[in-house]
Scaffold this motif. Structure first.
Motif, PDB file in Angstrom:
ATOM      1  N   ARG A  90       1.045  -1.234  -0.115  1.00 61.43           N
ATOM      2  CA  ARG A  90       0.145   0.045   0.122  1.00 61.43           C
ATOM      3  C   ARG A  90       0.855   1.276   0.067  1.00 61.43           C
ATOM      4  O   ARG A  90       2.058   1.296   0.593  1.00 61.43           O
ATOM      5  N   PRO A  91       0.308   2.385  -0.629  1.00 63.99           N
ATOM      6  CA  PRO A  91       1.164   3.669  -0.783  1.00 63.99           C
ATOM      7  C   PRO A  91       1.698   4.303   0.638  1.00 63.99           C
ATOM      8  O   PRO A  91       2.768   4.469   0.619  1.00 63.99           O
ATOM      9  N   LEU A  95       5.602   4.841   1.185  1.00 66.89           N
ATOM     10  CA  LEU A  95       6.395   6.051   1.509  1.00 66.89           C
ATOM     11  C   LEU A  95       7.464   5.971   2.588  1.00 66.89           C
ATOM     12  O   LEU A  95       8.270   6.460   2.809  1.00 66.89           O
ATOM     13  N   ARG A  96       6.924   4.993   3.525  1.00 66.94           N
ATOM     14  CA  ARG A  96       7.613   4.850   4.843  1.00 66.94           C
ATOM     15  C   ARG A  96       9.012   4.166   4.548  1.00 66.94           C
ATOM     16  O   ARG A  96      10.138   4.647   4.837  1.00 66.94           O
ATOM     17  N   GLN A 139      12.173  12.490  -7.077  1.00 62.76           N
ATOM     18  CA  GLN A 139      10.805  13.260  -7.207  1.00 62.76           C
ATOM     19  C   GLN A 139       9.884  12.726  -7.878  1.00 62.76           C
ATOM     20  O   GLN A 139       8.746  12.600  -7.675  1.00 62.76           O
ATOM     21  N   ASN A 140      10.241  11.914  -9.044  1.00 62.92           N
ATOM     22  CA  ASN A 140       9.157  11.285  -9.968  1.00 62.92           C
ATOM     23  C   ASN A 140       8.537  10.024  -9.179  1.00 62.92           C
ATOM     24  O   ASN A 140       7.609   9.621  -9.216  1.00 62.92           O
ATOM     25  N   LEU A 141       9.763   9.303  -8.551  1.00 61.66           N
ATOM     26  CA  LEU A 141       9.148   8.297  -7.822  1.00 61.66           C
ATOM     27  C   LEU A 141       8.212   8.611  -6.597  1.00 61.66           C
ATOM     28  O   LEU A 141       7.419   7.917  -6.325  1.00 61.66           O
ATOM     29  N   LEU A 142       8.621   9.650  -5.877  1.00 61.15           N
ATOM     30  CA  LEU A 142       7.595  10.040  -5.063  1.00 61.15           C
ATOM     31  C   LEU A 142       6.319  10.265  -5.502  1.00 61.15           C
ATOM     32  O   LEU A 142       5.247  10.045  -4.862  1.00 61.15           O
ATOM     33  N   GLN A 143       6.354  10.926  -6.601  1.00 62.11           N
ATOM     34  CA  GLN A 143       4.936  11.494  -7.192  1.00 62.11           C
ATOM     35  C   GLN A 143       4.218  10.108  -7.816  1.00 62.11           C
ATOM     36  O   GLN A 143       2.956  10.259  -7.579  1.00 62.11           O
ATOM     37  N   GLU A 144       4.996   9.260  -8.073  1.00 64.21           N
ATOM     38  CA  GLU A 144       4.261   7.910  -8.443  1.00 64.21           C
ATOM     39  C   GLU A 144       3.522   7.126  -7.186  1.00 64.21           C
ATOM     40  O   GLU A 144       2.370   6.984  -7.296  1.00 64.21           O
ATOM     41  N   ILE A 145       4.117   7.454  -6.088  1.00 59.79           N
ATOM     42  CA  ILE A 145       3.419   6.952  -4.942  1.00 59.79           C
ATOM     43  C   ILE A 145       2.386   7.683  -4.526  1.00 59.79           C
ATOM     44  O   ILE A 145       1.201   7.134  -4.006  1.00 59.79           O
TER      45      ILE A 145
END
Length: 205
Positions: A90-91, A95-96, A139-145
């Motif tokens: 899960r998202p 993120l964690r 940043q792109n990876l973070l935005q995907e999440i």
């Protein structure tokens, strides 16, 4: 999230030439021993056993060699971060895991060798292309999440996605940038869990 990872570096000659890898490997060892700032291309040529002119057939400058070494380190970090994220379903947990893996990998790769740290510091301070590409990919990876979390209903949707993504990246940045990370040693054990919990509370729908 298994996107291919490439980092732009200024290199010459055939892209798959074995000599380039040989130069990078020898330069990594030499920089590790004597430091990036104190090493010249002439020093590398003498240590490797090549002529200075031959090295310039593959790299236009010492910085280009340093960028290749830096790109290899950053690729390792990104690979480790992506692997940690892929283990979560899960998202919120993704993120964690992203926070935790990014800090741990940065600490290990940037500070296991103080001499090679000079290259990472130069890359961050002088805004080398390899460092800029790494920041963009994180940043792109973070935005995907975040997008996945919005679709699943785990994260709020009112705040513009780019604004949310940049805000969270700025929270993470002191633990990703080597120039900033050296001032955050006292908090690296607790920071990933505490900051990710704070961010997740702000993302609650």
């Amino acid at each position: 999230m298994n996107e291919a990872t490439t980092y732009p570096v200024s290199a010459r000659g055939p892209a798959d030439h074995d000599v380039r890898d040989q130069i990078v490997a020898a330069a990594t060892e030499h920089f590790s021993r004597y430091g990036y700032g104190k090493t010249t291309v002439s020093d590398l040529a003498k240590a490797i056993g090549f002529s200075k002119a031959y090295i310039y057939k593959f790299f236009e400058s010492k910085q280009a060699i340093g960028e290749m070494i830096c790109a290899n380190c950053l690729r390792e970090i990104e690979t480790e971060v992506r692997a940690a994220i892929d283990e979560a379903e899960r998202p919120p947990e993704k993120l964690r895991r992203m926070f935790k893996a990014a800090v741990e990998a940065s600490m290990r790769l940037f500070f296991r060798d103080r001499k090679l740290y000079e290259i990472a510091a130069s890359a961050a301070g002088e805004r080398w292309q390899a460092a800029l590409a790494y920041e963009e990919r994180i940043q792109n990876l973070l935005q995907e999440i975040l997008q996945e979390g919005r679709q699943s209903g785990d994260f709020e949707r009112k705040t513009p996605l780019d604004e949310t993504s940049m805000a969270i990246y700025l929270v993470m940045r002191p633990y990703l940038n080597p120039l900033l990370l050296q001032h955050s040693f006292d908090y690296t054990d607790e920071a990933p869990a505490q900051l990710s919990s704070l961010v997740l509370r702000s993302l609650s729908p």
